[in-house]
Design an enzyme around this catalytic site. Structure first.
Site, PDB file in Angstrom:
ATOM      1  CE1 TYR A  98      31.360  75.875  63.945  1.00  0.00           C
ATOM      2  CE2 TYR A  98      33.337  75.177  62.796  1.00  0.00           C
ATOM      3  CZ  TYR A  98      32.008  74.993  63.102  1.00  0.00           C
ATOM      4  OH  TYR A  98      31.321  73.928  62.583  1.00  0.00           O
ATOM      5  NE  ARG A 147      26.594  70.616  58.109  1.00  0.00           N
ATOM      6  CZ  ARG A 147      27.779  70.015  58.168  1.00  0.00           C
ATOM      7  NH1 ARG A 147      28.665  70.412  59.060  1.00  0.00           N
ATOM      8  NH2 ARG A 147      28.065  69.010  57.371  1.00  0.00           N
ATOM      9  CG  HIS A 172      26.594  73.951  63.558  1.00  0.00           C
ATOM     10  ND1 HIS A 172      26.761  72.713  62.969  1.00  0.00           N
ATOM     11  CD2 HIS A 172      27.823  74.535  63.563  1.00  0.00           C
ATOM     12  CE1 HIS A 172      28.027  72.557  62.625  1.00  0.00           C
ATOM     13  NE2 HIS A 172      28.700  73.642  62.986  1.00  0.00           N
ATOM     14  CG  ASN A 212      32.172  75.681  56.240  1.00  0.00           C
ATOM     15  OD1 ASN A 212      33.272  76.089  56.586  1.00  0.00           O
ATOM     16  ND2 ASN A 212      31.890  74.395  56.129  1.00  0.00           N
ATOM     17  CD  GLU A 253      29.020  72.571  54.937  1.00  0.00           C
ATOM     18  OE1 GLU A 253      29.280  73.710  54.485  1.00  0.00           O
ATOM     19  OE2 GLU A 253      29.714  72.031  55.818  1.00  0.00           O
ATOM     20  CG  ASP A 308      30.105  70.323  63.897  1.00  0.00           C
ATOM     21  OD1 ASP A 308      28.954  69.898  64.059  1.00  0.00           O
ATOM     22  OD2 ASP A 308      30.847  69.966  62.960  1.00  0.00           O
ATOM     23  CB  CYS A 338      33.562  66.043  55.601  1.00  0.00           C
ATOM     24  SG  CYS A 338      34.049  67.703  55.071  1.00  0.00           S
ATOM     25  CG  ASP A 371      29.121  65.798  64.574  1.00  0.00           C
ATOM     26  OD1 ASP A 371      29.555  66.671  63.811  1.00  0.00           O
ATOM     27  OD2 ASP A 371      29.852  64.945  65.109  1.00  0.00           O
ATOM     28  CD  GLU A 417      26.005  67.314  60.652  1.00  0.00           C
ATOM     29  OE1 GLU A 417      26.373  66.297  60.041  1.00  0.00           O
ATOM     30  OE2 GLU A 417      26.792  68.206  61.037  1.00  0.00           O
ATOM     31  CG  ASP A 473      33.475  65.190  60.143  1.00  0.00           C
ATOM     32  OD1 ASP A 473      32.896  64.908  61.217  1.00  0.00           O
ATOM     33  OD2 ASP A 473      33.098  66.101  59.377  1.00  0.00           O
TER      34      ASP A 473
END
Length: 298
Positions: free
Chosen positions: A48, A161, A116, A213, A191, A89, A126, A91, A118, A62
């Site tokens: 990952y 996500r 993924h 996660n 999440e 990821d 984050c 984003d 989001e 982040d």
């Protein structure tokens, strides 16, 4: 040598095979290509690549400052060194739906097995911090539709996500997850779940694989693989564990050098030269050129 023997297409097929409810496949996070063969050697199921970690490695918070180019390049460098599938990821997809489509193409080209996307607004933050803001359902589903329609390899995994749990509660997060599945998501990443029962509820509510996660210092307790498997989780990520471990060791060694005037007390905790050379597979390169590996490893 140079690249893993398994093709990106085969890795994507493998990812589809292993992602089943209750399998709780473990995907350690990595920020450096060198750890990819190590994770494979230890018998894990996949890799990952965290967006937070890629940002932090660059010395950035982040909050959506990294670019598609940076993420695709680094994730591809990591993916190429392992026969395991790698998920990255992505984003918010790096822009509007057309940008999301390009993101999928670039990640496919880089050899990733899936990503993924989001439902946060930009600039994002984050997932385990307070004050997150999410987009409306229409915007969130447009991102996933764009991603699903853009992929050229049907086995490239599109995971959605949702960060809605923190702001609007579990019921809202479940409704969002269902809408994302209807839009084309192959898997769901809920999440910042509060406890194990919330993972169970999400797994029961959708008919696609669900990710857990397990990040340190976050909203969720660090459940065991067995606990998450019983809850119905298909995939577990440990996104920042390797970075935190590495940076902790670097800090302690620097303190030792500063206080002792030498790194000697820390040497026994370091990876040996022989082991490092084994990971980069020095010896295999000699079959191409005997002049490359023509020395004794002390």
């Amino acid at each position: 040598m140079l690249y893993a023997k398994t093709t990106p297409e085969a890795k994507r097929e493998k990812l589809r095979e292993i992602l089943t409810p209750g399998a709780a496949r473990q995907f350690p996070g990595t920020f450096t290509p060198l750890s990819a063969p190590l994770i494979q050697e230890k018998g894990f199921d996949g890799l990952y690549v965290s967006g937070a970690v890629l940002a932090n490695e660059l010395g950035l918070p982040d909050i959506g400052l990294t670019t598609l180019t940076e993420v695709a390049q680094r994730a591809g460098q990591i993916a190429r060194l392992s026969d395991l599938p790698t998920i990255v990821d992505a984003d918010t997809g790096f822009g509007e739906p057309m940008n999301v489509a390009r993101t999928i193409h670039e990640l496919e080209n880089a050899g990733l097995a899936g990503c993924h996307i989001e439902d946060q607004v930009n600039p994002k933050r984050c997932g385990h911090l307070d004050g997150k803001a999410t987009v409306d359902t229409e915007t969130a589903t447009k991102r996933i539709k764009a991603a699903a329609e853009a992929r050229r390899d049907e086995n490239f995994l599109i995971m959605a996500r949702t960060d809605l749990r923190a702001a609007e509660g579990l019921d809202a997060a479940i409704d969002r997850a269902k809408a994302l599945v209807a839009a084309g998501a192959d898997a769901i990443f809920p999440e910042a779940m509060a406890d194990l029962s919330e993972f169970e509820v999400v797994c029961s509510a959708v008919d696609v694989p669900v990710l857990a996660n397990m990040t340190e210092f976050g909203k969720s307790e660090l459940f065991t693989r067995e606990q998450l498997a019983a809850a119905g989780i298909a995939l577990i990520i440990y996104p920042v564990t390797s970075l935190r471990t590495a940076m902790g060791a670097i800090e302690r060694t620097l303190d030792t050098i500063r206080s002792e005037g030498t790194q000697q007390p820390a040497v026994e905790q370091m990876m040996t030269r022989a082991r490092l050379y084994e990971l980069v597979d020095y010896e295999a390169y000699s079959s191409f050129d005997s002049g490359i590996f023509d020395f004794e490893v002390p």
